[in-house]
Design a protein around this motif. Structure first.
Motif, mmCIF file in Angstrom:
data_model
loop_
_atom_site.group_PDB
_atom_site.id
_atom_site.type_symbol
_atom_site.label_atom_id
_atom_site.label_comp_id
_atom_site.label_asym_id
_atom_site.label_seq_id
_atom_site.Cartn_x
_atom_site.Cartn_y
_atom_site.Cartn_z
ATOM 1 N N SER A 92 0.852 -1.177 0.000
ATOM 2 C CA SER A 92 0.000 0.000 0.000
ATOM 3 C C SER A 92 0.894 1.235 0.000
ATOM 4 O O SER A 92 2.070 1.156 0.365
ATOM 5 C CB SER A 92 -0.921 -0.121 1.209
ATOM 6 O OG SER A 92 -1.135 1.062 1.860
ATOM 7 N N ARG A 127 -4.618 7.041 0.155
ATOM 8 C CA ARG A 127 -4.029 5.701 0.222
ATOM 9 C C ARG A 127 -4.325 4.948 -1.077
ATOM 10 O O ARG A 127 -5.442 5.017 -1.607
ATOM 11 C CB ARG A 127 -4.650 4.948 1.389
ATOM 12 C CG ARG A 127 -4.155 3.530 1.568
ATOM 13 C CD ARG A 127 -5.114 2.773 2.473
ATOM 14 N NE ARG A 127 -4.509 1.614 3.091
ATOM 15 C CZ ARG A 127 -5.194 0.663 3.708
ATOM 16 N NH1 ARG A 127 -6.503 0.766 3.829
ATOM 17 N NH2 ARG A 127 -4.590 -0.360 4.246
ATOM 18 N N LEU A 137 -3.614 1.044 -3.092
ATOM 19 C CA LEU A 137 -3.153 -0.340 -2.971
ATOM 20 C C LEU A 137 -2.522 -0.763 -4.296
ATOM 21 O O LEU A 137 -2.986 -0.360 -5.370
ATOM 22 C CB LEU A 137 -4.329 -1.269 -2.645
ATOM 23 C CG LEU A 137 -5.083 -0.991 -1.347
ATOM 24 C CD1 LEU A 137 -6.202 -2.020 -1.169
ATOM 25 C CD2 LEU A 137 -4.149 -1.029 -0.142
ATOM 26 N N ARG A 158 -8.452 5.003 4.073
ATOM 27 C CA ARG A 158 -7.352 4.611 4.963
ATOM 28 C C ARG A 158 -7.812 3.697 6.082
ATOM 29 O O ARG A 158 -7.116 2.756 6.441
ATOM 30 C CB ARG A 158 -6.667 5.865 5.523
ATOM 31 C CG ARG A 158 -5.859 6.572 4.457
ATOM 32 C CD ARG A 158 -5.279 7.874 4.914
ATOM 33 N NE ARG A 158 -4.184 7.724 5.853
ATOM 34 C CZ ARG A 158 -3.269 8.663 6.082
ATOM 35 N NH1 ARG A 158 -3.325 9.801 5.424
ATOM 36 N NH2 ARG A 158 -2.317 8.471 6.959
ATOM 37 N N TYR A 169 8.166 3.772 6.063
ATOM 38 C CA TYR A 169 7.436 2.503 6.083
ATOM 39 C C TYR A 169 6.547 2.402 7.316
ATOM 40 O O TYR A 169 6.892 2.914 8.384
ATOM 41 C CB TYR A 169 8.394 1.303 6.171
ATOM 42 C CG TYR A 169 9.337 1.109 5.026
ATOM 43 C CD1 TYR A 169 8.968 1.414 3.714
ATOM 44 C CD2 TYR A 169 10.602 0.569 5.240
ATOM 45 C CE1 TYR A 169 9.850 1.214 2.674
ATOM 46 C CE2 TYR A 169 11.488 0.353 4.196
ATOM 47 C CZ TYR A 169 11.108 0.684 2.920
ATOM 48 O OH TYR A 169 11.984 0.471 1.892
ATOM 49 N N ASP A 181 0.330 -1.775 8.304
ATOM 50 C CA ASP A 181 -1.076 -1.616 8.670
ATOM 51 C C ASP A 181 -1.604 -2.995 9.043
ATOM 52 O O ASP A 181 -1.672 -3.876 8.173
ATOM 53 C CB ASP A 181 -1.886 -1.074 7.486
ATOM 54 C CG ASP A 181 -1.586 0.388 7.190
ATOM 55 O OD1 ASP A 181 -0.426 0.800 7.375
ATOM 56 O OD2 ASP A 181 -2.508 1.107 6.781
ATOM 57 N N THR A 194 3.005 -0.483 4.129
ATOM 58 C CA THR A 194 2.681 0.786 3.469
ATOM 59 C C THR A 194 3.956 1.594 3.270
ATOM 60 O O THR A 194 4.777 1.693 4.184
ATOM 61 C CB THR A 194 1.688 1.598 4.326
ATOM 62 O OG1 THR A 194 0.461 0.866 4.390
ATOM 63 C CG2 THR A 194 1.413 2.960 3.726
ATOM 64 N N ASP A 234 5.145 5.340 2.628
ATOM 65 C CA ASP A 234 4.666 6.722 2.672
ATOM 66 C C ASP A 234 5.579 7.565 1.771
ATOM 67 O O ASP A 234 6.672 7.974 2.177
ATOM 68 C CB ASP A 234 4.699 7.241 4.119
ATOM 69 C CG ASP A 234 4.006 8.593 4.240
ATOM 70 O OD1 ASP A 234 3.784 9.248 3.201
ATOM 71 O OD2 ASP A 234 3.684 8.989 5.383
#
Ligand SMILES: [Zn+2]
Ligand SMILES: [Zn+2]
Length: 290
Positions: A187, A195, A197, A210, A235, A238, A249, A251
């Motif tokens: 993600s 967000r 995927l 999110r 990083y 989630d 995820t 970022d």
């Protein structure tokens, strides 16, 4: 997010070098995958695909039922380009100090007869794959690794073509890929906090709210957790307390280097270990990289 994937082989190499500089422990692994991903980006330019056609009636039903556009077996590929890329990837693996070196050597010698296996792989015909692996003398997981990575550029091209069927009016709030139905493998968060995927199979990207677990649909914020470390603000994991699954995820808002998501997925394997230690399972099977 899609633009993060559409980069040149040289840019893949730059992304690999940037990760190695930031995370020297990943040197060998990132160098290995960097070469494979660069070969895939190079191959992507040469792929020729017949467009997949979907009738209006079928589209209407799939949109209404929130079904993916095609099953994995319905995706198009270019057998000749996949065969050439298979040879290149085997060459990269033979050179590597990974456990894939030995099966790559065996596959290199057999690559002429590999054509039908691409179709068996896409058809998820496990018995045909097991028979083929036994006949060739390689581990079935290793065979799947080489077939998938040889097909991956075509799968991305096919997903791109199919994404033309997803109109702005297509409401998609599912945790599986709207193109091929596979679960997400990664993600990402981009500039405005949106967000996205990434499909674990065709790498199509789609937005998702999110506060939602893509694996079980849980929306209870108190049961959606994050694992992260201050040393790696780019990083996080989630995790979902309901289904005990997690997704990593990236970022991109705080990533201070050129990013290529498939490489970031490899460079964060330590988070898979951390999540596992915390009792969470990966939403997709983690393929041993070596
Ligand atoms: Zn997909
Ligand atoms: Zn869940």
């Amino acid at each position: 997010m899609q633009e993060l994937l559409d980069i040149t082989p040289e840019e893949v190499n730059q992304a690999a070098e940037a990760i190695i500089a930031a995370k020297p422990a990943y040197r060998d692994l990132i160098a290995f995958y960097g070469r494979i991903f660069a070969a895939q980006e190079d191959a992507r330019q040469r792929i020729r695909l017949e467009p997949v056609v979907i009738s209006e009636d079928l589209l209407t039903i799939r949109r209404r039922e929130q079904l993916p556009l095609v099953p994995v077996s319905g995706m198009a590929f270019d057998p000749a380009a996949a065969g050439v890329l298979l040879g290149e990837i085997c060459g990269i693996a033979v050179d590597s100090a990974t456990g894939l070196s030995s099966p790559a050597r065996i596959l290199s010698a057999k690559s002429a007869g590999m054509g039908p296996l691409f179709r068996d792989f896409l058809n998820e015909d496990e018995s045909a794959m097991a028979r083929a692996a036994a006949g060739i003398g390689v581990d079935p997981h290793a065979l799947a690794f080489f077939l998938y990575h040889s097909l991956r550029p075509a799968l991305r091209c096919c997903a791109r073509q199919l994404s033309g069927f997803l109109t702005d009016a297509t409401v998609w709030e599912q945790g599986y890929c709207p193109i091929c139905g596979s679960p997400p493998g990664l993600s990402g968060l981009e500039g405005d906090g949106q967000r996205f995927l990434f499909c674990s199979f065709c790498w199509h990207t789609w937005p998702l709210r999110r506060a939602l677990c893509p694996f079980c649909g849980n929306r209870d914020q108190e049961r959606l957790l994050f694992l992260y470390s201050d040393e790696e603000p780019e990083y996080r994991v989630d995790a979902c307390a309901s289904c005990r699954k997690y997704i990593k995820t990236v970022d991109t808002r705080v990533l201070a280097r050129r990013s290529y998501p498939p490489l970031e997925q490899i460079a964060s394997l330590h988070l898979d270990i951390k999540a596992s230690e915390e009792g969470y399972a990966a939403g997709i099977p983690i393929t041993p990289p070596s």
